[in-house]
Design a protein around this motif. Structure first.
Motif, PDB file in Angstrom:
ATOM      1  N   PHE A  35       0.783  -1.279  -0.096  1.00  0.00           N
ATOM      2  CA  PHE A  35       0.131   0.016  -0.045  1.00  0.00           C
ATOM      3  C   PHE A  35       0.803   1.363   0.000  1.00  0.00           C
ATOM      4  O   PHE A  35       2.162   1.270   0.384  1.00  0.00           O
ATOM      5  N   ALA A  36       0.134   2.336  -0.577  1.00  0.00           N
ATOM      6  CA  ALA A  36       0.869   3.660  -0.451  1.00  0.00           C
ATOM      7  C   ALA A  36      -0.308   4.684  -0.408  1.00  0.00           C
ATOM      8  O   ALA A  36      -0.992   4.766  -1.408  1.00  0.00           O
ATOM      9  N   THR A  37      -0.421   5.007   0.894  1.00  0.00           N
ATOM     10  CA  THR A  37      -1.911   5.751   1.098  1.00  0.00           C
ATOM     11  C   THR A  37      -1.678   7.108   1.815  1.00  0.00           C
ATOM     12  O   THR A  37      -0.809   7.221   2.783  1.00  0.00           O
ATOM     13  N   TRP A  38      -2.360   8.215   1.058  1.00  0.00           N
ATOM     14  CA  TRP A  38      -2.223   9.277   1.931  1.00  0.00           C
ATOM     15  C   TRP A  38      -3.038   9.534   3.210  1.00  0.00           C
ATOM     16  O   TRP A  38      -4.246   8.867   3.157  1.00  0.00           O
ATOM     17  N   VAL A  39      -2.421   9.850   4.287  1.00  0.00           N
ATOM     18  CA  VAL A  39      -3.109   9.772   5.394  1.00  0.00           C
ATOM     19  C   VAL A  39      -4.098  10.798   5.726  1.00  0.00           C
ATOM     20  O   VAL A  39      -3.935  11.832   5.591  1.00  0.00           O
ATOM     21  N   GLU A  40      -5.261  10.451   6.173  1.00  0.00           N
ATOM     22  CA  GLU A  40      -6.445  11.216   6.483  1.00  0.00           C
ATOM     23  C   GLU A  40      -6.379  11.718   7.933  1.00  0.00           C
ATOM     24  O   GLU A  40      -5.794  10.846   8.760  1.00  0.00           O
ATOM     25  N   PRO A  41      -6.747  12.966   8.539  1.00  0.00           N
ATOM     26  CA  PRO A  41      -6.750  13.283   9.697  1.00  0.00           C
ATOM     27  C   PRO A  41      -7.719  12.288  10.473  1.00  0.00           C
ATOM     28  O   PRO A  41      -8.624  11.754   9.864  1.00  0.00           O
ATOM     29  N   ARG A  42      -7.220  12.100  11.753  1.00  0.00           N
ATOM     30  CA  ARG A  42      -8.358  11.526  12.659  1.00  0.00           C
ATOM     31  C   ARG A  42      -9.412  12.283  12.865  1.00  0.00           C
ATOM     32  O   ARG A  42      -9.234  13.780  13.100  1.00  0.00           O
ATOM     33  N   SER A  43     -10.573  11.700  13.279  1.00  0.00           N
ATOM     34  CA  SER A  43     -11.578  12.795  13.567  1.00  0.00           C
ATOM     35  C   SER A  43     -11.244  13.494  14.822  1.00  0.00           C
ATOM     36  O   SER A  43     -11.674  14.652  14.939  1.00  0.00           O
ATOM     37  N   GLY A  44     -10.567  12.773  15.724  1.00  0.00           N
ATOM     38  CA  GLY A  44     -10.321  13.443  17.034  1.00  0.00           C
ATOM     39  C   GLY A  44      -9.314  14.633  16.882  1.00  0.00           C
ATOM     40  O   GLY A  44      -9.446  15.550  17.808  1.00  0.00           O
ATOM     41  N   ASP A  45      -8.724  14.890  15.757  1.00  0.00           N
ATOM     42  CA  ASP A  45      -7.786  15.907  15.343  1.00  0.00           C
ATOM     43  C   ASP A  45      -8.456  17.351  15.420  1.00  0.00           C
ATOM     44  O   ASP A  45      -7.960  18.291  16.017  1.00  0.00           O
ATOM     45  N   VAL A  46      -9.807  17.390  14.749  1.00  0.00           N
ATOM     46  CA  VAL A  46     -10.401  18.545  14.756  1.00  0.00           C
ATOM     47  C   VAL A  46     -11.144  18.961  16.115  1.00  0.00           C
ATOM     48  O   VAL A  46     -10.973  20.197  16.437  1.00  0.00           O
ATOM     49  N   ALA A  47     -11.486  17.761  16.915  1.00  0.00           N
ATOM     50  CA  ALA A  47     -12.000  18.287  17.942  1.00  0.00           C
ATOM     51  C   ALA A  47     -10.931  18.671  18.985  1.00  0.00           C
ATOM     52  O   ALA A  47     -11.166  19.686  19.699  1.00  0.00           O
ATOM     53  N   ASP A  48      -9.779  17.909  18.907  1.00  0.00           N
ATOM     54  CA  ASP A  48      -8.705  18.543  19.847  1.00  0.00           C
ATOM     55  C   ASP A  48      -8.534  20.126  19.518  1.00  0.00           C
ATOM     56  O   ASP A  48      -8.183  20.768  20.567  1.00  0.00           O
ATOM     57  N   ARG A  49      -8.229  20.455  18.145  1.00  0.00           N
ATOM     58  CA  ARG A  49      -8.310  21.790  18.017  1.00  0.00           C
ATOM     59  C   ARG A  49      -9.302  22.625  18.463  1.00  0.00           C
ATOM     60  O   ARG A  49      -8.928  23.899  18.958  1.00  0.00           O
ATOM     61  N   LEU A  50     -10.571  22.164  18.557  1.00  0.00           N
ATOM     62  CA  LEU A  50     -11.685  22.944  18.884  1.00  0.00           C
ATOM     63  C   LEU A  50     -11.700  23.400  20.501  1.00  0.00           C
ATOM     64  O   LEU A  50     -12.300  24.168  20.889  1.00  0.00           O
TER      65      LEU A  50
END
Lengths: 82, 153
Positions: B130-145
């Motif tokens: 595999f060679a896959t672009w990493v998507e942010p975790r859903s928690g990353d946005v919540a952490d930012r908020l």
């Protein structure tokens, strides 16, 4: 005008950087986006994904700003640094 | 101090450098982000990290400025890498020095939360099949908020 593509967007565009002369009938970001999507149909799906942002001269763009031929535009997929 | 570089960094040396510049500090907190050896897809051989230099510098500058003002920091350091990284290598180093420990802990957390969703970096995980672009975790946005500033939208 310089246009940059990054990450998955660059992969589909098969280019990371492109020099284009801004057509005279394009005055703002939404028009440029349409122009790019039309010129490169494969890119349209990727550029229309949720979370894709645009930067003008290195700063995130909000709304539909006016652009000029001297601007540097970047199409940014969702970021994943750190 | 902000640096974006291809080369590996030495967390101990970065810490010592920051310590040397933090006269009057009562606490110094550091964080090192590391390439994981496995993802959901399997064993990771390497990461390819791409970035937009012009915007990355502006973004780190703004985050650093906001952090110093918000937590009354004495000094901070952000070092972020790009290019090819192997599992176990450091991706990012963040350090914050302050008069008392709490603000240094919080500032490090704050800088990382903002960096994860604002800094223009993209990682691709590469494994045997595999060679896959990493998507942010859903928690990353919540952490930012959790931090209610710099949200210009």
């Amino acid at each position: 005008m310089k246009i940059f593509f990054f990450g998955p967007i660059a992969e589909i565009a098969e280019v990371a950087e492109q020099e284009v002369r801004l057509p005279e009938d394009i005055a703002n970001m939404s028009e440029l986006r349409q122009y790019v999507c039309k010129a490169r149909p494969l890119l349209a799906d990727e550029l229309n994904k949720p979370g894709v942002r645009v930067a003008i001269n290195g700063a995130l763009a909000f709304g539909d700003p006016v652009i000029s031929d001297s601007d540097e535009i970047a199409f940014l997929p969702i970021v994943s640094g750190g | 101090m902000i640096r974006i570089q291809r080369e590996a960094f030495d967390p101990a040396a970065e810490t010592a450098k920051l310590l040397g510049k933090s006269r009057g500090a009562g606490g110094l907190v550091t964080f090192v982000g590391i390439v994981r050896s496995a993802s959901d897809r399997g064993s990771v051989d390497w990461l390819e990290l791409e970035h937009y230099p012009r915007m990355a510098e502006l973004t780190f500058g703004k985050i650093a400025q906001d952090a110093v003002a918000r937590f009354a920091l004495i000094d901070i350091a952000i070092v972020h890498r790009f290019g090819r990284l192997a599992p176990g290598e450091g991706i990012v180093f963040v350090g914050a020095a302050s008069a008392h420990r709490r603000s240094a802990f919080e500032a490090t957390d704050y800088i990382m939360d903002r960096l994860k969703v604002e800094a223009p970096f993209w990682k691709k995980e590469v494994g045997a099949d595999f060679a896959t672009w990493v998507e942010p975790r859903s928690g990353d946005v919540a952490d930012r908020l959790r931090w209610k500033d710099g949200l210009s939208e």
